[in-house]
Enzyme design. Structure first.
Site, PDB file in Angstrom:
ATOM      1  N   LEU A  57      39.233 -59.925 -29.320  1.00 47.65           N
ATOM      2  CA  LEU A  57      38.851 -58.545 -29.594  1.00 47.65           C
ATOM      3  C   LEU A  57      37.600 -58.108 -28.841  1.00 47.65           C
ATOM      4  O   LEU A  57      36.621 -58.845 -28.765  1.00 47.65           O
ATOM      5  CB  LEU A  57      38.572 -58.378 -31.092  1.00 47.65           C
ATOM      6  CG  LEU A  57      38.201 -56.947 -31.487  1.00 47.65           C
ATOM      7  CD1 LEU A  57      39.443 -56.091 -31.603  1.00 47.65           C
ATOM      8  CD2 LEU A  57      37.419 -56.914 -32.781  1.00 47.65           C
ATOM      9  N   HIS A 112      45.018 -53.126 -32.599  1.00 49.31           N
ATOM     10  CA  HIS A 112      43.698 -52.671 -32.151  1.00 49.31           C
ATOM     11  C   HIS A 112      43.776 -52.280 -30.681  1.00 49.31           C
ATOM     12  O   HIS A 112      44.332 -53.027 -29.878  1.00 49.31           O
ATOM     13  CB  HIS A 112      42.674 -53.797 -32.349  1.00 49.31           C
ATOM     14  CG  HIS A 112      41.257 -53.339 -32.292  1.00 49.31           C
ATOM     15  ND1 HIS A 112      40.684 -52.873 -31.127  1.00 49.31           N
ATOM     16  CD2 HIS A 112      40.309 -53.249 -33.250  1.00 49.31           C
ATOM     17  CE1 HIS A 112      39.429 -52.528 -31.380  1.00 49.31           C
ATOM     18  NE2 HIS A 112      39.178 -52.737 -32.661  1.00 49.31           N
ATOM     19  N   HIS A 129      46.119 -56.752 -35.105  1.00 45.57           N
ATOM     20  CA  HIS A 129      44.731 -56.936 -35.542  1.00 45.57           C
ATOM     21  C   HIS A 129      44.601 -57.083 -37.048  1.00 45.57           C
ATOM     22  O   HIS A 129      43.798 -57.882 -37.533  1.00 45.57           O
ATOM     23  CB  HIS A 129      43.928 -55.718 -35.070  1.00 45.57           C
ATOM     24  CG  HIS A 129      42.471 -55.789 -35.377  1.00 45.57           C
ATOM     25  ND1 HIS A 129      41.656 -56.784 -34.891  1.00 45.57           N
ATOM     26  CD2 HIS A 129      41.660 -54.969 -36.117  1.00 45.57           C
ATOM     27  CE1 HIS A 129      40.409 -56.586 -35.309  1.00 45.57           C
ATOM     28  NE2 HIS A 129      40.393 -55.505 -36.071  1.00 45.57           N
ATOM     29  N   GLU A 147      35.251 -52.233 -31.552  1.00 41.54           N
ATOM     30  CA  GLU A 147      35.195 -50.774 -31.515  1.00 41.54           C
ATOM     31  C   GLU A 147      33.747 -50.292 -31.345  1.00 41.54           C
ATOM     32  O   GLU A 147      33.501 -49.153 -30.957  1.00 41.54           O
ATOM     33  CB  GLU A 147      35.777 -50.242 -32.826  1.00 41.54           C
ATOM     34  CG  GLU A 147      35.968 -48.755 -32.854  1.00 41.54           C
ATOM     35  CD  GLU A 147      36.967 -48.353 -33.931  1.00 41.54           C
ATOM     36  OE1 GLU A 147      38.062 -48.958 -33.970  1.00 41.54           O
ATOM     37  OE2 GLU A 147      36.652 -47.463 -34.712  1.00 41.54           O
TER      38      GLU A 147
HETATM   39  C1  LIG Z   1      38.270 -60.129 -34.300  1.00 38.05           C
HETATM   40  C2  LIG Z   1      38.153 -59.285 -35.535  1.00 38.05           C
HETATM   41  C3  LIG Z   1      37.084 -58.415 -35.689  1.00 38.05           C
HETATM   42  C4  LIG Z   1      36.967 -57.631 -36.837  1.00 38.05           C
HETATM   43  N1  LIG Z   1      35.888 -56.791 -36.972  1.00 38.05           N
HETATM   44  C5  LIG Z   1      35.763 -56.055 -38.107  1.00 38.05           C
HETATM   45  C6  LIG Z   1      34.625 -55.223 -38.313  1.00 38.05           C
HETATM   46  O1  LIG Z   1      33.720 -55.160 -37.501  1.00 38.05           O
HETATM   47  N2  LIG Z   1      34.562 -54.502 -39.453  1.00 38.05           N
HETATM   48  C7  LIG Z   1      35.528 -54.547 -40.401  1.00 38.05           C
HETATM   49  O2  LIG Z   1      35.412 -53.870 -41.418  1.00 38.05           O
HETATM   50  N3  LIG Z   1      36.602 -55.364 -40.244  1.00 38.05           N
HETATM   51  C8  LIG Z   1      36.737 -56.111 -39.131  1.00 38.05           C
HETATM   52  N4  LIG Z   1      37.826 -56.930 -38.971  1.00 38.05           N
HETATM   53  C9  LIG Z   1      38.706 -57.169 -40.115  1.00 38.05           C
HETATM   54  C10 LIG Z   1      38.035 -58.115 -41.088  1.00 38.05           C
HETATM   55  O3  LIG Z   1      37.131 -58.938 -40.414  1.00 38.05           O
HETATM   56  C11 LIG Z   1      39.054 -59.001 -41.826  1.00 38.05           C
HETATM   57  O4  LIG Z   1      40.041 -58.199 -42.399  1.00 38.05           O
HETATM   58  C12 LIG Z   1      38.341 -59.786 -42.901  1.00 38.05           C
HETATM   59  O5  LIG Z   1      37.243 -60.489 -42.377  1.00 38.05           O
HETATM   60  C13 LIG Z   1      39.260 -60.746 -43.631  1.00 38.05           C
HETATM   61  O6  LIG Z   1      38.475 -61.413 -44.585  1.00 38.05           O
HETATM   62  P1  LIG Z   1      39.136 -62.272 -45.731  1.00 38.05           P
HETATM   63  O7  LIG Z   1      38.036 -62.792 -46.579  1.00 38.05           O
HETATM   64  O8  LIG Z   1      40.209 -61.488 -46.390  1.00 38.05           O
HETATM   65  O9  LIG Z   1      39.858 -63.454 -44.930  1.00 38.05           O
HETATM   66  P2  LIG Z   1      39.270 -64.555 -43.912  1.00 38.05           P
HETATM   67  O10 LIG Z   1      37.885 -64.311 -43.516  1.00 38.05           O
HETATM   68  O11 LIG Z   1      40.301 -64.728 -42.855  1.00 38.05           O
HETATM   69  O12 LIG Z   1      39.256 -65.842 -44.801  1.00 38.05           O
HETATM   70  C14 LIG Z   1      40.443 -66.436 -45.260  1.00 38.05           C
HETATM   71  C15 LIG Z   1      40.067 -67.705 -45.976  1.00 38.05           C
HETATM   72  O13 LIG Z   1      41.220 -68.222 -46.626  1.00 38.05           O
HETATM   73  C16 LIG Z   1      41.343 -69.598 -46.367  1.00 38.05           C
HETATM   74  N5  LIG Z   1      42.772 -69.922 -46.435  1.00 38.05           N
HETATM   75  C17 LIG Z   1      43.806 -69.286 -45.851  1.00 38.05           C
HETATM   76  N6  LIG Z   1      44.961 -69.884 -46.174  1.00 38.05           N
HETATM   77  C18 LIG Z   1      44.652 -70.908 -46.994  1.00 38.05           C
HETATM   78  C19 LIG Z   1      45.402 -71.904 -47.651  1.00 38.05           C
HETATM   79  N7  LIG Z   1      46.721 -71.981 -47.540  1.00 38.05           N
HETATM   80  N8  LIG Z   1      44.745 -72.828 -48.402  1.00 38.05           N
HETATM   81  C20 LIG Z   1      43.388 -72.792 -48.513  1.00 38.05           C
HETATM   82  N9  LIG Z   1      42.635 -71.871 -47.908  1.00 38.05           N
HETATM   83  C21 LIG Z   1      43.259 -70.945 -47.165  1.00 38.05           C
HETATM   84  C22 LIG Z   1      40.704 -69.810 -45.000  1.00 38.05           C
HETATM   85  O14 LIG Z   1      40.240 -71.121 -44.912  1.00 38.05           O
HETATM   86  C23 LIG Z   1      39.550 -68.810 -45.066  1.00 38.05           C
HETATM   87  O15 LIG Z   1      38.435 -69.404 -45.676  1.00 38.05           O
HETATM   88  C24 LIG Z   1      37.951 -57.710 -37.830  1.00 38.05           C
HETATM   89  C25 LIG Z   1      39.035 -58.570 -37.674  1.00 38.05           C
HETATM   90  C26 LIG Z   1      39.148 -59.342 -36.523  1.00 38.05           C
HETATM   91  C27 LIG Z   1      40.340 -60.224 -36.378  1.00 38.05           C
END
Ligand SMILES: Cc1cc2nc3c(=O)[nH]c(=O)nc-3n(C[C@H](O)[C@H](O)[C@H](O)COP(=O)(O)OP(=O)(O)OC[C@H]3O[C@@H](n4cnc5c(N)ncnc54)[C@H](O)[C@@H]3O)c2cc1C
Length: 611
Positions: free
Chosen positions: A245, A235, A346, A248
Site C-alpha cells: 500500500l 484501494h 484492501h 492515502e
Molecule cells: C496496508 C494497510 C494500511 C491501512 N491503513 C489504514 C489507516 O491508515 N487507517 C485506517 O483507519 N485503516 C487502515 N487500514 C485498515 C486497518 O488497518 C485494518 O482494517 C485493521 O488494522 C484491522 O485490525 P484488526 O484488529 O481487525 O485485525 P489485525 O490487525 O489484522 O489483527 C488480526 C489478529 O488476529 C489474529 N488471528 C487471525 N486469525 C487467527 C486465528 N485463526 N487464530 C489466532 N489468531 C488469529 C492475528 O494473529 C492478529 O493478531 C489499513 C489496512 C492495510 C492493509
C-alpha cells in the site's frame, strides 16, 4: 484445558483494545493469537485515525461523511457511535503515550482524507498502525494480560441447538504452532473474535499472508450470519508488483494522480470535479481502471502518483515511510519520479454480523474490528475509519463481554421479524461438498454437544482433523488450489463485475472446494508447520470467497464499491438492505434485513453521492 473469563482471539488493534477494556472491568482475560501482537496487520496501517477533535468539526459531520461514504448502507446507530466515541478513544491513545504527529503549537496534527468534509485524520507519520499497536501492547504488558501467541484458533466450541440464536459459545480450540498440540480454551463469560481481514482471497492485495478471514469463516460455520460480504474495498494506490500500500496520506498531503498522457484525470476526465484525488476510494479506483481500460494507463496496467511537488522536507516529515516502500518494492525514488499505482484488494466492509456492543446472535460470542460488520462502512469504507472502528467497538465488546455497562444495542442480530428471504440463481450448488470420510479435512464436521462437553468435544474433533491432514500423504496441495481461487476472484469479483464473471467464479470456487476434499499436507512435522496452517486457512478462504461472490451475484444494483455491468444505478426502492448469508446445514442461505437510516436526531436521507 485453559480457562479464563474472556478469551480474545486476535491481537491487532481490535483485540488489544477489547482485552484492555475487559481487564478494566475486572475480568480475567487472555488473548489467543496466531501472530505475536505487534506483528498483527494493524501495524501496516499508515494513514491515520478519524476523530472529530478540532473546533469547526463535530461528531455529526463525521457521521454524515461516513453515511455518505457508505452510500447509505451504514447503520446510523453504529455510524453515530463510531463518530461520538472516536475522539475519546483517540485521546485515550494519546494519554497512553501514542506519539501522534503534532503542529508547531503542540496540538495533534490532522490531515485531509478521501470523502471527509474536514481534515479529521490524526496520524503518527505514515506509521500510525505500528504506533497504535505498540502503545496498546505496552498497556497489555503493564496490566499483565496473558497472551498465548503462536496459537492458531481453528474451531469455536458452540452448542448444537437447531436455531443459531439459541446456541452458546463456550470457548475455542487452538493449535499450538510451537509444539503441535491441540488444546481447548474455555471462556466463562465470552469469546471475542478480532481476527482481521480476508485479503488472501485475492491475489493482488495490500493485506498480509496471515489475513485469511479465519474468525469470519469459523463464526459462519458455527451459525452466525455474514453480512454484506459483496462489498470489498479496492484501494486506489497499491504498488503494481506486490500490492504493497501507498497510503492515502500521500493524496491527503497533496499527491496527484496522472495518466500516461500526463493528464490529471480525476478532474480532466470529470470523475470527481470537486474533490479530485480525494474522492472516496471506490470512485478513484474505478477512475484509474477506466483510464487503463481506455488506453491511457501506463504500460496498460497502472497510473502515476506524484508527490515530488510537496518538497523533500515535508515528505520526510510526514511520509518518510512511503519513500522506503516505493524504493524497496518498486525501485522508484518518489522524491525524483512518480510512483506507479493501481487498485488492490484492501478491506472487507462486510463480516460477522454484530450489534454496537459486538454481540453476535450466538450467546457469548462477540466480534470486533475488520472481521466484524456492525455496520459502519456500508458499501464503502472511508479512509481512516477502520482504526477508530477497532478502538471504539473493540472497547465496547471487551466491556460488554466482561459484564460492564455499555447500554442497550439498537441493532438486532440473527433472524428477527424484519427479515426478508432472498434467492439467487447459481450455476452450481454452493456450500459443503457431500461428505465422505475425507471431509473431516474441511473442519465442517459437527463438533456440537451439550454445553458442558462443548469445548472438549470440539478439541477432539479438531485433533482428529489435524491427524487426518498430517497422515494423508498424497492428493492436492493447498498452494495449487489457493492460486486458483485467488485468480478467479481477482479476475471475476474485482472492481468491475458482471453476471457472467460472477457465475464463472462460483463454478471455479466449486471446483476448488471439491479439490480441497483431497488436500494433503506435505510437511509431516509437528513444530512450526506452516503448510498445515495454510491448509486449514484454505478452507476459510473458500467459504469466504464463495460468500463474497454469492452476495455480489445477488445484489442487482450499483452501490459503493459494488459495481455491476448490468445494473448501473443505485436502487434505493429495492436495495436499501443488508445481505446476510447463513451456513444452514452446510448450505449458504440468503436473506436480507433493512438498513437503519434513523439516527439519534435525524434521518440520513439517501442523496446522490458526488465528490
Ligand atoms: C496496508 C494497510 C494500511 C491501512 N491503513 C489504514 C489507516 O491508515 N487507517 C485506517 O483507519 N485503516 C487502515 N487500514 C485498515 C486497518 O488497518 C485494518 O482494517 C485493521 O488494522 C484491522 O485490525 P484488526 O484488529 O481487525 O485485525 P489485525 O490487525 O489484522 O489483527 C488480526 C489478529 O488476529 C489474529 N488471528 C487471525 N486469525 C487467527 C486465528 N485463526 N487464530 C489466532 N489468531 C488469529 C492475528 O494473529 C492478529 O493478531 C489499513 C489496512 C492495510 C492493509
Amino acid at each position: 484445558m485453559h480457562e479464563h473469563d474472556v478469551i480474545v482471539v486476535g491481537a491487532g488493534g481490535a483485540g488489544l483494545r477489547a482485552a484492555i477494556a475487559a481487564n478494566e472491568e475486572g475480568a480475567d482475560v487472555a488473548i489467543v493469537t496466531k501472530l505475536h501482537p505487534v506483528r498483527s496487520h494493524t501495524g501496516a496501517a499508515e494513514g491515520g485515525i478519524n476523530a472529530a477533535l478540532q473546533e469547526g468539526d463535530s461528531w455529526e459531520k463525521h457521521a454524515y461523511d461516513t453515511m455518505k461514504g457508505s452510500d447509505y448502507l451504514g447503520d446510523a446507530p453504529a455510524v453515530e457511535t463510531l463518530a461520538q466515541d472516536s475522539p475519546e478513544e483517540t485521546i485515550q491513545l494519546e494519554h497512553w503515550g501514542m506519539p501522534f504527529s503534532r503542529e508547531e503549537d503542540g496540538r495533534v496534527s490532522q490531515r485531509p482524507f478521501g470523502g471527509l468534509s474536514f481534515p479529521r485524520t490524526t496520524y503518527a507519520g505514515a506509521e500510525t498502525g505500528h504506533h497504535l499497536l505498540h502503545t496498546m501492547y505496552e498497556q497489555l504488558v503493564k496490566r499483565g494480560i496473558q497472551v498465548y501467541d503462536e496459537w492458531y484458533v481453528s474451531r469455536l466450541a458452540v452448542t448444537d441447538e437447531d436455531d443459531p440464536e439459541e446456541r452458546d459459545c463456550h470457548g475455542v480450540v487452538a493449535y499450538d504452532i510451537k509444539s503441535g498440540n491441540v488444546e481447548g480454551f474455555a471462556a466463562r463469560d465470552g469469546v471475542i473474535l478480532a481476527t482481521g481481514g480476508l485479503g488472501q482471497v485475492y491475489d493482488h492485495t495490500t493485506n498480509a499472508v496471515a489475513n485469511t478471514g479465519d474468525g469470519a469463516a469459523m463464526a459462519y460455520r458455527a451459525g452466525v450470519p455474514l453480512e454484506d460480504m459483496e462489498f470489498i474495498q479496492f484501494h486506489p494506490t497499491s504498488l503494481p508488483s506486490t500490492g504493497v500500500l501507498i497510503s492515502e496520506g500521500v493524496r491527503g498531503e497533496g499527491g496527484i494522480l496522472y495518466n500516461s498522457e500526463g493528464e490529471r484525470f480525476m478532474f480532466e476526465h470529470g470523475y470527481a470535479n470537486n474533490e479530485g484525488e480525494l474522492a472516496s476510494r471506490d470512485v478513484v479506483a474505478r477512475a484509474e481502471l477506466t483510464e487503463v481500460n481506455e488506453g491511457r494507463g501506463v504500460e496498460d496496467e497502472y497510473v502515476h502518483l506524484d508527490m515530488r511537488h510537496l518538497g523533500e522536507e515535508r515528505i520526510v516529515d510526514r511520509l518518510e515511510n512511503i519513500i522506503h516502500l516505493a524504493e524497496d518494492f518498486e525501485g522508484v525514488n518518489p522524491l525524483e519520479e512518480p510512483m506507479p499505482v493501481k487498485p488492490g484488494q484492501h478491506y472487507a466492509m462486510g463480516g460477522i454480523e454484530t450489534d454496537e456492543n459486538g454481540e453476535t446472535c450466538i450467546g457469548g460470542l462477540y466480534a470486533a474490528g475488520e472481521c466484524a460488520c456492525v455496520s459502519v462502512h456500508g458499501s464503502n469504507r472511508l479512509g481512516g475509519n477502520a482504526l477508530p472502528e477497532l478502538i471504539v467497538f473493540g472497547a465496547r465488546a471487551g466491556r460488554h463481554a466482561a459484564g460492564g455497562d455499555v447500554g442497550e444495542a439498537e441493532i438486532t442480530t440473527g433472524k428477527t421479524e424484519d427479515i426478508e428471504p432472498g434467492e439467487v440463481e447459481t450455476p452450481v450448488a454452493p456450500g459443503a461438498v457431500e461428505t465422505d470420510e475425507d471431509a473431516i479435512a474441511d473442519g465442517s464436521g459437527a463438533t456440537l454437544a451439550d454445553p458442558d462437553e462443548t469445548v472438549q468435544r470440539a478439541v477432539e474433533a479438531e485433533r482428529t482433523r489435524v491427524e487426518h491432514l498430517l497422515e494423508k500423504d498424497e492428493g492436492v496441495q493447498q498452494a495449487e488450489i489457493r492460486e486458483k481461487l485467488q485468480k478467479t476472484m481477482t479476475e471475476n469479483v474485482n472492481v468491475f463485475r458482471n453476471e457472467e464473471g460472477l457465475k464463472q467464479a462460483l463454478e471455479d470456487i466449486r471446483e476448488v472446494r471439491e479439490e480441497y476434499q483431497d488436500v494433503y499436507v506435505n510437511d509431516p512435522s509437528r513444530t512450526f508447520n506452516t503448510d498445515l496452517i495454510h491448509t486449514i486457512e484454505m478452507q476459510n478462504l473458500i467459504d469466504l470467497g464463495e460468500a463474497i461472490t454469492l452476495g455480489a451475484l445477488a445484489r442487482e444494483e450499483f452501490r459503493g464499491a459494488h459495481w455491476r455491468q448490468e445494473h448501473q444505478e443505485r436502487k434505493d426502492d429495492e436495495w436499501l438492505k443488508h445481505t446476510l448469508l447463513s451456513w444452514n446445514e452446510g448450505s449458504p442461505e440468503l436473506w436480507y434485513k433493512p438498513v437503519i437510516l434513523e439516527g439519534e436526531e435525524k434521518e440520513y436521507e439517501p442523496k446522490v453521492r458526488s465528490y
